[in-house]
Design an enzyme around this catalytic site. Structure first.
Site, short mmCIF file in Angstrom:
data_model
loop_
_atom_site.label_atom_id
_atom_site.label_comp_id
_atom_site.label_asym_id
_atom_site.label_seq_id
_atom_site.Cartn_x
_atom_site.Cartn_y
_atom_site.Cartn_z
N ASP A 171 23.46 -11.13 -16.54
CA ASP A 171 22.90 -11.52 -17.84
C ASP A 171 23.62 -10.78 -19.00
O ASP A 171 23.92 -11.24 -20.09
CB ASP A 171 21.35 -10.79 -17.93
N MET A 172 23.83 -9.23 -19.11
CA MET A 172 24.46 -8.50 -19.94
C MET A 172 25.69 -9.06 -20.21
O MET A 172 26.35 -9.41 -21.45
CB MET A 172 24.34 -7.16 -19.58
#
Length: 388
Positions: A171-172
């Protein structure tokens, strides 16, 4: 909309994303001064419900990724609200959306439709597997994409159960790559006066995370196996036990390997036929670890770290979050804001670069309450001429 300083001051970003990947991207744009309008369905971003922990009912995950933004609740199934969204996109510089491919087209908010009236728009679509291809319609979340991208196959202990990186790294990194792509497109727009459609997938981000591992596999044909804290390409480059904890040691270069053996009281081990080079130590890692760990357990962590650092051996403690938060390098990496219901919220601040001009000055604005800015956003949208 109020003016903000920072490199992206004056930039209007309309954000249809939720949970983590898209909000990470728009957080980074907002930190740099962009005016980010977060469009939420009446039920709100799903990220608002993720936790624990919660602060007075507000999920800390949401609070941490949505600072410096405005929230407007729009039900895109209602003609009036859909028209507000269309007007916003006509004025926007950047759109970030994380619906499954095809959903924005159902509302007439897809890139092809919107860019016809706003050719300078930078439109960033974030999805699990991209806008095209056999997997494009599949949903995905961080843990699932850690699995499908192969990342989960190389984490954890050897012969252990599959393990994911507990920080949502896919995600990051997806958010980071989306930010980079948007900034590239904005730079190109300065000369071309045209925007772009950016196709950013979580799967591609997961693959990018594994540049070295996948390149090694493509060259050798041998898939890597989990090896705990160790690096598959060098040794010793892993965690060793001490009398009171664990430390990470990277002593694979010849001089440092010899120094490590000398400090541990086994100088002859440096030239042992099984351990004389890094590739031999990788091949015989189990035997090497057994030999070294017997000696490292004779030291406290502080004693061994001090001895290793005196010989310029790269090392560090295996810290818990408690220890990280108390460590000197962590100083200055947090920021806080005052939330109207949760009180003071401490988060990881914008990345320190040594150059203050990149980010907006002054305190962070708190993550918005659901629909906190709906009325002002609707009023702002009314100022735009009807969509072409």
């Amino acid at each position: 909309m109020e003016d903000n300083d920072g490199n992206l001051a004056g930039l209007l970003v309309v954000d249809f994303s939720q949970i983590a990947a898209g909000p990470t991207c728009t957080m980074m744009l907002a930190d740099r001064g962009a005016d980010v309008i977060k469009i939420e369905a009446p039920g709100g971003d799903l990220g608002r419900t993720l936790g624990p922990p919660f602060l007075e009912g507000h999920g800390v995950i949401f609070l941490s990724l949505n600072r410096n933004k405005r929230s407007a609740v729009l039900d895109l199934k209602l003609p009036h609200d859909l028209e507000v969204a269309r007007r916003l996109l006509q004025r926007a510089d950047v759109v970030v959306e994380s619906f499954r491919p095809g959903v924005m087209a159902k509302f007439g908010l897809d890139h092809a439709t919107v860019s016809a009236g706003n050719p300078r728009l930078v439109y960033c679509s974030i999805s699990a597997y991209g806008q095209q291809g056999l997997y494009s319609g599949k949903p995905g979340v961080d843990g699932v994409v850690q699995a499908t991208s192969g990342l989960m196959s190389i984490t954890g202990a050897a012969d252990g159960v599959p393990a994911k990186v507990q920080s949502p790294v896919v995600d990051m990194v997806t958010g980071f790559l989306a930010t980079t792509a948007i900034l590239d497109a904005l730079m190109a727009r300065q000369s071309s006066d045209r925007g772009a459609w950016l196709d950013i997938s979580m799967y591609a981000a997961g693959i990018q995370l594994q540049q070295m591992g996948l390149a090694s596999y493509l060259a050798s044909g041998t898939p890597p196996s989990p090896c705990g804290s160790a690096a598959p390409y060098s040794a010793p480059n892993e965690a060793f036990p001490t009398d009171d904890g664990w430390i990470m040691v990277a002593a694979y270069q010849p001089k440092r390997w010899a120094s490590l053996c000398r400090i541990l009281g086994v100088p002859d081990l440096a030239g042992h036929p099984l351990f004389s080079t890094s590739d031999l130590r990788v091949a015989n890692r189990g035997a090497m670890f057994e030999q070294l760990s017997t000696r490292t357990r004779c030291f406290s962590s502080i004693e061994l770290l001090s001895a290793l650092e005196a010989e310029d051996i790269i090392c560090g403690p295996v810290n818990t979050y408690v220890e990280v938060a108390a460590s000197p390098p962590f100083v200055g990496m947090t920021a806080s804001f005052q939330h109207p219901e949760s009180g003071e919220v401490r988060v990881i601040g914008p990345l320190p670069t040594g150059w203050d001009g990149a980010y907006r000055s002054g305190p962070l604005r708190p993550a918005p309450l659901l629909g906190e800015h709906t009325a002002e956003v609707i009023d702002f949208a009314r100022q735009a001429s009807p969509c072409a």
